[in-house]
Write a protein that holds these residues in place. Structure first.
Motif, PDB file in Angstrom:
ATOM      1  N   GLU A  49      93.185  39.289  -4.832  1.00  0.00           N
ATOM      2  CA  GLU A  49      91.739  39.082  -4.899  1.00  0.00           C
ATOM      3  C   GLU A  49      91.403  37.816  -5.692  1.00  0.00           C
ATOM      4  N   GLN A  52      92.122  34.775  -3.578  1.00  0.00           N
ATOM      5  CA  GLN A  52      91.051  34.621  -2.586  1.00  0.00           C
ATOM      6  C   GLN A  52      89.794  34.026  -3.222  1.00  0.00           C
ATOM      7  N   ALA A  53      89.462  34.460  -4.451  1.00  0.00           N
ATOM      8  CA  ALA A  53      88.284  33.931  -5.147  1.00  0.00           C
ATOM      9  C   ALA A  53      88.465  32.446  -5.462  1.00  0.00           C
ATOM     10  N   ARG A  56      88.001  30.554  -2.248  1.00  0.00           N
ATOM     11  CA  ARG A  56      86.576  30.519  -1.887  1.00  0.00           C
ATOM     12  C   ARG A  56      85.840  29.492  -2.761  1.00  0.00           C
ATOM     13  N   ASN A  57      86.113  29.491  -4.074  1.00  0.00           N
ATOM     14  CA  ASN A  57      85.493  28.509  -4.968  1.00  0.00           C
ATOM     15  C   ASN A  57      85.840  27.088  -4.535  1.00  0.00           C
ATOM     16  N   ILE A  60      83.854  26.169  -1.412  1.00  0.00           N
ATOM     17  CA  ILE A  60      82.435  25.955  -1.711  1.00  0.00           C
ATOM     18  C   ILE A  60      82.224  24.595  -2.351  1.00  0.00           C
ATOM     19  N   TYR A  80      75.153  27.444  -5.920  1.00  0.00           N
ATOM     20  CA  TYR A  80      76.581  27.745  -5.750  1.00  0.00           C
ATOM     21  C   TYR A  80      76.834  29.243  -5.863  1.00  0.00           C
ATOM     22  N   LEU A  81      76.173  29.894  -6.818  1.00  0.00           N
ATOM     23  CA  LEU A  81      76.341  31.338  -6.981  1.00  0.00           C
ATOM     24  C   LEU A  81      75.879  32.086  -5.733  1.00  0.00           C
ATOM     25  N   LYS A  83      76.188  31.131  -2.749  1.00  0.00           N
ATOM     26  CA  LYS A  83      77.204  30.981  -1.704  1.00  0.00           C
ATOM     27  C   LYS A  83      78.473  31.775  -2.008  1.00  0.00           C
ATOM     28  N   GLY A  84      78.516  32.436  -3.171  1.00  0.00           N
ATOM     29  CA  GLY A  84      79.685  33.244  -3.526  1.00  0.00           C
ATOM     30  C   GLY A  84      80.591  32.602  -4.552  1.00  0.00           C
ATOM     31  N   GLU A  86      82.308  31.875  -7.924  1.00  0.00           N
ATOM     32  CA  GLU A  86      82.561  32.690  -9.105  1.00  0.00           C
ATOM     33  C   GLU A  86      83.206  31.811 -10.172  1.00  0.00           C
TER      34      GLU A  86
END
Length: 129
Positions: A49, A52-53, A56-57, A60, A80-81, A83-84, A86
């Motif tokens: 996880e 994956q984060a 994703r960051n 973005i 930015y937050l 759009k996911g 973290e």
């Protein structure tokens, strides 16, 4: 030197050399595979996880770069937050001369000040040593 009378894996009687530990290659390979598996440290489930984060960051932040070169962007953090993004997931920390702590996601650096996020890209400066 130890003397084995039975196979270390299956327990069958051994014939041949006095230092023989296994009755055949299959028993030797199976025994050694089991030993490696018992020493193996399992990959934590939450690590997947986190990876994956971080991906994703990275996606973005990198999606803001249209130039393909060194850039500096200042934007609202909430964009930015939404759009996911973290901020707690990053790959390393870089200290600037003025004691600003920049968080790195590979070759992208970000710094959060209040409700703003500042992003830099250092093309060519990211190297694995």
């Amino acid at each position: 030197m130890e003397s084995y009378s039975n196979c270390a894996h299956c327990g069958h009687d051994l014939k041949g050399r006095t230092d023989k530990r296994f009755c055949n290659d299959t028993c030797r390979n199976t025994y050694n595979r089991i030993q490696r598996q018992q020493r193996h440290i399992p990959f934590p489930e939450q690590a997947k996880e986190i990876i994956q984060a971080i991906k994703r960051n990275y996606q973005i932040i990198a999606s803001k770069d249209k130039s393909g070169g060194n850039i500096y962007i200042s934007s609202k953090l909430e964009d930015y937050l939404a759009k996911g993004f973290e901020p707690k997931y990053f790959t390393s920390i870089h200290m600037e001369n003025n004691d600003e702590q920049w968080y790195c996601i590979f070759d992208w650096y970000f710094y959060i000040a209040g409700n703003m996020i500042h992003i830099k890209n250092f093309i060519g400066q990211f190297q694995i040593k």
